[in-house]
Design a protein around this motif. Structure first.
Motif, short mmCIF file in Angstrom:
data_model
loop_
_atom_site.label_atom_id
_atom_site.label_comp_id
_atom_site.label_asym_id
_atom_site.label_seq_id
_atom_site.Cartn_x
_atom_site.Cartn_y
_atom_site.Cartn_z
N ASP A 1 56.19 -55.58 9.04
CA ASP A 1 57.35 -56.47 9.08
C ASP A 1 57.84 -56.67 10.51
N ALA A 2 57.80 -55.58 11.30
CA ALA A 2 58.27 -55.68 12.68
C ALA A 2 57.38 -56.61 13.50
N VAL A 3 56.08 -56.50 13.31
CA VAL A 3 55.14 -57.32 14.07
C VAL A 3 55.22 -58.79 13.65
N SER A 4 55.52 -59.05 12.38
CA SER A 4 55.54 -60.42 11.87
C SER A 4 56.94 -61.03 11.88
N SER A 5 57.92 -60.33 12.40
CA SER A 5 59.30 -60.81 12.37
C SER A 5 59.47 -62.07 13.22
N SER A 6 60.45 -62.89 12.84
CA SER A 6 60.77 -64.09 13.61
C SER A 6 61.78 -63.78 14.72
N ARG A 7 62.25 -62.55 14.79
CA ARG A 7 63.22 -62.16 15.81
C ARG A 7 62.52 -61.95 17.14
#
Length: 698
Positions: A127-133
């Motif tokens: 989730d961290a790698v794919s985040s939009s943030r």
């Protein structure tokens, strides 16, 4: 000129004026704009550049590595370890890869590496790698191994932090203190925070559009300077021995808590200091919780009588039926003793006898002697929060005060004050300043300041302490301190029991039980003070606190490298026809195997249960027939087998390992399931054995 012509001319003039005004206005506005532009770009350029710089970058303090706190032998007791925070910039992961499938595969690989290095679930790192943030900071802090595992990965940024770690935290939590927000709080951490914290550096960090710091984008302007080191007088082994002895006593007696101190009477060094109250080990009531000492103060009353020639030990005192009324108050003895000498009154701890004898002292003499022994004033120990206790001046006394003070009431003392005062009795009358810090070192390891022993004052002549100490030996051998008796060395000591004071006077059924002693009595090397608060059932100091002293002395003698003069102990043992215990396996019985120091002296062990030792003694040492083929010396005993302690409670395992001369490391919980090195392994003396509990890895 016609009226129409005049009107037309006036209109043209008006329009011309308006045009000129408008043109002047535009020229003025243009001039202002040009002037302001020049001002912004030339005059104020540096200021606006600084504003822009602050919007995109900020200066940050870089904490210095906090200095190490060590015990007297250099063993770390407080260290700072580097830990890392891990952040991900998702837009940077797979940057430069055009094919969507390849970019997605790169992100999956980064997520896998993050999960492997941090131990976080793959779903969390994915989730961290794919985040939009822009930035995602992973939860937790990780050890130095993540730096090697994640170095050079695009989009993964590490931020280094320092975390304080206490390898022996539970043993000396109160003495050490803690570090909160980079500042030392309590104990040595607070007392020497100025040295330990070092000098912070400075770095510049980039900010994102929301003003948040971007991990991994900083550069250092000034490197931090690490803190110095503090070397204590504490001995880790003795600290562990003291802690285990007190904890066991608190549990077995149901006490609310307690304190224990081990000091060197000749130097004032504190070798062990531990406090426990309501299950909390972080306090330091040894220096900040005064109490009324009761009978442990009586030796100082007798010392005052002898020093001022107001009485002699052979003076006769009539205690009658153990009851004496003085100044409207009745003093009683637990066991009436009738007519006794002053020495006997101290040996059996007669309240009536000691109070009667003290009547020959003037208030000034009584006050000054207690003051000279260090009561009612700070000892000067290098720890914050020390209490002075309470010793009122004679003008504030009542008619009952002289008798009350003589037996340890109307005065409050700290355990540290009491330990130092008994140290003065042990060393010939010299009150020493307590030393908890041995030396201070700079970041380079060089000694910056040392703290040599300091004599505060000569309180009484050596002849006075010699006479008082002989009575204290009798008190242990035959009096109220019998449960602190050793079979090999003479012990001098005094027990005490006093009522605990509550919010509305003395608390019903609440007592302080204490014992102060030193050994060997002929040439004291250690002072041990023990206090228990509110023990249940039997509460007398001789029954509750004295056994703690005995347990502690036995364990100290069993330690492989105690901070004691072994030659002096060996000489005392030879002169008293006793032989020091040796590192030989006990062939029979259940006595404790106790390493000793008399090189070349063969001995064997027999348990007290076999009838070879006095009651209460754990072992006795006897000379063997001289047989060159069977003799062993200390020089030949180069290694010992690690004993099997699996299934034992922690304290029992620690005692057994100490008896074999090993240091002990323990951070687990529950019963012991094994050791590292394993049982049966041959290890050199003084080696560290780690106890394994539930959840520990071999």
């Amino acid at each position: 000129m016609s009226r129409r012509a005049r009107g037309s001319k006036g209109f043209r003039q008006t329009r011309t004026v308006r045009r000129r005004i408008l043109l002047s206005g535009w020229l003025l506005v243009g001039g202002v704009i040009l002037w302001r532009s020049a001002e912004l770009q030339i005059v104020e350029a540096s200021d606006w550049r600084a504003v822009a710089e602050r919007q995109h970058h900020s200066s940050s303090s870089v904490p210095a590595a906090r200095g190490v706190i060590r015990d007297r032998d250099g063993i770390p007791m407080a260290v700072s370890h580097d830990v890392f925070r891990v952040a991900v910039a998702p837009q940077e992961v797979g940057h430069g890869i055009r094919e969507p499938a390849e970019r997605e595969a790169a992100r999956d690989e980064v997520a896998r590496l993050l999960a492997q290095a941090t131990g976080l679930p793959g779903s969390r790192t994915g989730d961290a790698v794919s985040s939009s943030r822009s930035w995602v900071v992973l939860p937790g802090r990780f050890g130095p191994e993540v730096r090697e595992a994640l170095a050079g990965i695009n989009g993964v940024h590490l931020t280094q932090e320092a975390r304080r770690f206490y390898p022996h935290e539970s043993m000396a939590r109160g003495v050490m203190g803690v570090v909160i927000d980079g500042m030392g709080t309590g104990g040595v951490e607070q007392g020497f925070d100025h040295l330990l914290r070092g000098e912070p550096g400075e770095e510049i960090l980039a900010r994102d559009p929301q003003g948040r710091h971007l991990p991994g984008t900083g550069w250092q302007l000034r490197a931090p300077r690490p803190g110095g080191e503090v070397v204590l007088t504490l001995d880790v082994d003795l600290q562990e021995i003291a802690r285990e002895a007190l904890k066991e006593a608190v549990e077995s007696t149901g006490a609310r808590g307690g304190d224990i101190l081990i000091t060197d009477p000749d130097t004032g060094e504190i070798l062990a200091m531990y406090s426990l109250r309501d299950g909390n080990e972080a306090g330091l009531s040894t220096i900040n919780a005064p109490y009324e000492p009761g009978s442990t103060l009586k030796p100082f009353t007798v010392a005052a009588l002898l020093a001022h020639d107001a009485a002699s030990l052979t003076d006769s005192l009539d205690t009658g039926n153990g009851s004496w009324r003085v100044a409207g108050r009745t003093l009683t003895d637990v066991h009436p003793v009738g007519r006794v000498s002053l020495a006997q009154a101290l040996r059996v701890s007669s309240n009536v006898g000691i109070a009667q004898a003290a009547q020959t002292l003037s208030p000034a003499q009584q006050y000054e002697m207690l003051r000279d022994f260090g009561f009612g004033m700070a000892t000067g120990i290098h720890l914050p929060g020390e209490s002075t206790g309470l010793l009122r001046r004679p003008p504030q006394w009542s008619a009952q005060s002289p008798a009350s003070l003589a037996i340890g009431y109307e005065i409050s003392v700290t355990p540290l004050q009491m330990a130092m005062a008994y140290g003065a009795l042990a060393n010939g009358g010299r009150l020493m300043e307590p030393r908890i810090v041995k030396e201070l070192r700079g970041p380079d390891g060089l000694v910056r300041e040392s703290f040599p022993p300091r004599v505060v004052r000569q309180v009484v002549p050596k002849s006075v302490t010699r006479d008082v100490n002989q009575v204290l030996v009798d008190a242990v051998e035959e009096g109220t301190g019998r449960r602190a008796r050793l079979s090999t060395f003479a012990v001098a000591g005094k027990s005490g029991t006093s009522r605990a004071y509550g919010s509305n006077g003395y608390a019903r059924g609440e007592y302080f039980s204490s014992f102060a002693g030193f050994f060997p009595a002929e040439d004291p090397q250690l002072v041990i003070f023990v206090k228990l608060e509110s023990p249940k059932g039997t509460y007398y100091g001789g029954a509750t606190a004295a056994p703690v002293t005995l347990t502690t002395m036995e364990a100290v003698l069993a330690a492989r490298t105690p901070p004691m003069d072994r030659r002096a102990l060996a000489t005392l043992a030879r002169n008293s026809s006793a032989v020091l215990p040796r590192d030989l396996p006990k062939p029979t019985g259940d006595g404790v195997q106790t390493p000793g120091w008399g090189a070349g002296t063969p001995v064997r062990f027999t348990s007290a249960g076999a009838g070879a030792a006095p009651a209460g003694a754990p072992w006795s040492a006897q000379s063997l027939p001289s047989d060159p083929a069977s003799e062993l010396t200390l020089g030949s005993l180069e290694s010992s087998l690690v004993p099997d302690v699996a299934g034992l409670p922690v304290r029992a395992a620690v005692r057994r390992l100490h008896a074999h001369g090993f240091r002990v490391e323990w951070t687990g919980a529950g019963r012991i399931r094994g050791t590292t090195p394993a049982a049966g392994t041959l290890r050199p003396p003084g080696d560290t054995v780690r106890l394994l509990g539930r959840g520990d890895r071999d």
